[in-house]
Design a protein around this motif. Structure first.
Motif, PDB file in Angstrom:
ATOM      1  N   TYR A   1      -7.664  -1.892 -39.892  1.00  0.00           N
ATOM      2  CA  TYR A   1      -6.555  -2.154 -40.831  1.00  0.00           C
ATOM      3  C   TYR A   1      -7.041  -2.981 -42.023  1.00  0.00           C
ATOM      4  CZ  TYR A   1      -2.513   0.001 -38.648  1.00  0.00           C
ATOM      5  OH  TYR A   1      -1.601   0.916 -38.191  1.00  0.00           O
ATOM      6  N   LYS A   2      -7.901  -3.944 -41.781  1.00  0.00           N
ATOM      7  CA  LYS A   2      -8.433  -4.756 -42.882  1.00  0.00           C
ATOM      8  C   LYS A   2      -9.258  -3.886 -43.826  1.00  0.00           C
ATOM      9  CE  LYS A   2     -10.073  -8.445 -45.099  1.00  0.00           C
ATOM     10  NZ  LYS A   2     -10.037  -8.094 -46.504  1.00  0.00           N
ATOM     11  N   MET A   3     -10.178  -3.108 -43.269  1.00  0.00           N
ATOM     12  CA  MET A   3     -11.040  -2.260 -44.083  1.00  0.00           C
ATOM     13  C   MET A   3     -10.217  -1.224 -44.847  1.00  0.00           C
ATOM     14  SD  MET A   3     -12.706   0.955 -44.095  1.00  0.00           S
ATOM     15  CE  MET A   3     -12.589   1.441 -42.405  1.00  0.00           C
ATOM     16  N   LEU A   4      -9.288  -0.570 -44.181  1.00  0.00           N
ATOM     17  CA  LEU A   4      -8.473   0.453 -44.845  1.00  0.00           C
ATOM     18  C   LEU A   4      -7.457  -0.166 -45.800  1.00  0.00           C
ATOM     19  CD1 LEU A   4      -8.063   2.850 -41.824  1.00  0.00           C
ATOM     20  CD2 LEU A   4      -9.428   3.243 -43.890  1.00  0.00           C
ATOM     21  N   GLY A   5      -6.985  -1.365 -45.468  1.00  0.00           N
ATOM     22  CA  GLY A   5      -6.092  -2.076 -46.386  1.00  0.00           C
ATOM     23  C   GLY A   5      -6.784  -2.381 -47.695  1.00  0.00           C
ATOM     24  N   ASP A   6      -8.043  -2.809 -47.614  1.00  0.00           N
ATOM     25  CA  ASP A   6      -8.837  -3.058 -48.823  1.00  0.00           C
ATOM     26  C   ASP A   6      -9.048  -1.761 -49.602  1.00  0.00           C
ATOM     27  OD1 ASP A   6      -9.008  -5.735 -48.119  1.00  0.00           O
ATOM     28  OD2 ASP A   6     -11.068  -5.575 -47.345  1.00  0.00           O
ATOM     29  N   TYR A   7      -9.345  -0.688 -48.881  1.00  0.00           N
ATOM     30  CA  TYR A   7      -9.562   0.613 -49.514  1.00  0.00           C
ATOM     31  C   TYR A   7      -8.292   1.070 -50.236  1.00  0.00           C
ATOM     32  CZ  TYR A   7     -11.167   5.471 -49.956  1.00  0.00           C
ATOM     33  OH  TYR A   7     -11.544   6.699 -50.443  1.00  0.00           O
ATOM     34  N   ALA A   8      -7.149   0.926 -49.587  1.00  0.00           N
ATOM     35  CA  ALA A   8      -5.873   1.302 -50.204  1.00  0.00           C
ATOM     36  C   ALA A   8      -5.573   0.414 -51.411  1.00  0.00           C
ATOM     37  CB  ALA A   8      -4.746   1.218 -49.176  1.00  0.00           C
ATOM     38  N   ALA A   9      -5.815  -0.884 -51.285  1.00  0.00           N
ATOM     39  CA  ALA A   9      -5.535  -1.815 -52.380  1.00  0.00           C
ATOM     40  C   ALA A   9      -6.335  -1.458 -53.632  1.00  0.00           C
ATOM     41  CB  ALA A   9      -5.835  -3.252 -51.945  1.00  0.00           C
ATOM     42  N   GLU A  10      -7.564  -1.000 -53.446  1.00  0.00           N
ATOM     43  CA  GLU A  10      -8.378  -0.573 -54.589  1.00  0.00           C
ATOM     44  C   GLU A  10      -7.732   0.594 -55.332  1.00  0.00           C
ATOM     45  OE1 GLU A  10     -12.152   0.352 -52.828  1.00  0.00           O
ATOM     46  OE2 GLU A  10     -12.603  -1.762 -52.407  1.00  0.00           O
ATOM     47  N   ARG A  11      -6.822   1.282 -54.676  1.00  0.00           N
ATOM     48  CA  ARG A  11      -6.119   2.425 -55.263  1.00  0.00           C
ATOM     49  C   ARG A  11      -4.667   2.081 -55.609  1.00  0.00           C
ATOM     50  NH1 ARG A  11     -10.260   3.038 -52.779  1.00  0.00           N
ATOM     51  NH2 ARG A  11     -11.662   4.786 -53.034  1.00  0.00           N
ATOM     52  N   GLY A  12      -4.356   0.776 -55.576  1.00  0.00           N
ATOM     53  CA  GLY A  12      -3.010   0.328 -55.931  1.00  0.00           C
ATOM     54  C   GLY A  12      -1.969   0.567 -54.855  1.00  0.00           C
ATOM     55  N   MET A  13      -2.407   0.634 -53.601  1.00  0.00           N
ATOM     56  CA  MET A  13      -1.504   0.953 -52.502  1.00  0.00           C
ATOM     57  C   MET A  13      -1.529  -0.142 -51.438  1.00  0.00           C
ATOM     58  SD  MET A  13      -2.758   4.885 -52.172  1.00  0.00           S
ATOM     59  CE  MET A  13      -1.346   5.567 -51.350  1.00  0.00           C
ATOM     60  N   LYS A  14      -0.524  -0.095 -50.573  1.00  0.00           N
ATOM     61  CA  LYS A  14      -0.437  -0.992 -49.421  1.00  0.00           C
ATOM     62  C   LYS A  14      -0.346  -0.156 -48.159  1.00  0.00           C
ATOM     63  CE  LYS A  14       2.152  -4.452 -51.918  1.00  0.00           C
ATOM     64  NZ  LYS A  14       3.382  -5.210 -52.024  1.00  0.00           N
ATOM     65  N   ILE A  15      -0.865  -0.702 -47.070  1.00  0.00           N
ATOM     66  CA  ILE A  15      -0.707  -0.062 -45.761  1.00  0.00           C
ATOM     67  C   ILE A  15       0.360  -0.832 -44.997  1.00  0.00           C
ATOM     68  CG2 ILE A  15      -1.781   0.354 -43.526  1.00  0.00           C
ATOM     69  CD1 ILE A  15      -4.289   1.118 -44.872  1.00  0.00           C
ATOM     70  N   THR A  16       1.284  -0.094 -44.402  1.00  0.00           N
ATOM     71  CA  THR A  16       2.314  -0.708 -43.571  1.00  0.00           C
ATOM     72  C   THR A  16       2.195  -0.162 -42.152  1.00  0.00           C
ATOM     73  OG1 THR A  16       3.967   0.996 -44.058  1.00  0.00           O
ATOM     74  CG2 THR A  16       3.904  -0.926 -45.525  1.00  0.00           C
ATOM     75  N   VAL A  17       2.735  -0.914 -41.211  1.00  0.00           N
ATOM     76  CA  VAL A  17       2.743  -0.508 -39.811  1.00  0.00           C
ATOM     77  C   VAL A  17       4.195  -0.345 -39.387  1.00  0.00           C
ATOM     78  CG1 VAL A  17       2.095  -1.121 -37.454  1.00  0.00           C
ATOM     79  CG2 VAL A  17       0.615  -1.789 -39.365  1.00  0.00           C
ATOM     80  N   GLU A  18       4.529   0.837 -38.923  1.00  0.00           N
ATOM     81  CA  GLU A  18       5.868   1.092 -38.389  1.00  0.00           C
ATOM     82  C   GLU A  18       5.917   0.526 -36.976  1.00  0.00           C
ATOM     83  OE1 GLU A  18       8.843   4.855 -37.496  1.00  0.00           O
ATOM     84  OE2 GLU A  18       6.923   5.221 -38.474  1.00  0.00           O
ATOM     85  N   VAL A  19       6.742  -0.473 -36.785  1.00  0.00           N
ATOM     86  CA  VAL A  19       6.848  -1.128 -35.476  1.00  0.00           C
ATOM     87  C   VAL A  19       7.786  -0.292 -34.599  1.00  0.00           C
ATOM     88  CG1 VAL A  19       7.521  -3.222 -34.262  1.00  0.00           C
ATOM     89  CG2 VAL A  19       6.449  -3.368 -36.530  1.00  0.00           C
ATOM     90  N   LEU A  20       7.268   0.121 -33.461  1.00  0.00           N
ATOM     91  CA  LEU A  20       8.030   0.966 -32.540  1.00  0.00           C
ATOM     92  C   LEU A  20       8.380   0.172 -31.291  1.00  0.00           C
ATOM     93  CD1 LEU A  20       5.830   4.140 -32.980  1.00  0.00           C
ATOM     94  CD2 LEU A  20       8.046   3.686 -34.028  1.00  0.00           C
TER      95      LEU A  20
END
Length: 151
Positions: free
Chosen positions: A127-146
């Protein structure tokens, strides 16, 4: 301004006429959501995103498919050697389509509880690595809590 959104999974018919009627009903934002293999997601997602944009809808988010091939927490590195590739490919697609958010499920279920700690560590790292990758593209990663047995 009040913004209203829906997921594409809500609609049986995904046609330009349907998206125009959605827009006319006051919906402003859409989440592209398909639970299918990566290649199919991209194949269907490109024209879908174009239709949504032409209808004047804002692609707010894309929902990463769920299930074992997309489980960031699975500790078996051989089975999921290409998980980073799948996520980065979908993040890149979401960025092309104008999405600002990537929605994920934290894990699959059920899984043996004695794997919880290893899964938590793997999930945090990815999540940290992909969050950084998404942020470089102006995006955020969210987690749907089930409310079940997911992480």
């Amino acid at each position: 301004m009040l913004r209203l959104g829906l997921s594409t999974c809500y609609f049986k018919e995904k046609t330009p006429a349907e998206w125009e009627s959605v827009k006319a009903a006051g919906i402003t934002d859409i989440e592209i959501s398909m639970n299918c293999p990566l290649e199919e997601y991209l194949e269907k997602g490109e024209p879908l995103a174009a239709d949504l944009t032409r209808a004047g809808l804002n692609i707010w988010s894309i929902h990463i498919p769920f299930g074992r091939p997309f489980d960031l927490t699975d500790p078996d590195p051989e089975h999921f050697a290409d998980i980073e590739y799948r996520y980065k490919t979908l993040i890149d697609a979401g960025a092309r389509w104008g999405a600002k958010v990537i929605t994920t499920h934290a894990s699959t279920e059920p899984f043996p509880q004695d794997q919880r700690e290893a899964r938590m560590e793997r999930g945090k790292y990815l999540y940290k690595m992909l969050g950084d990758y998404a942020a470089e593209r102006g995006m955020k990663i969210t987690v749907e809590v089930l409310p079940r047995t997911c992480m």
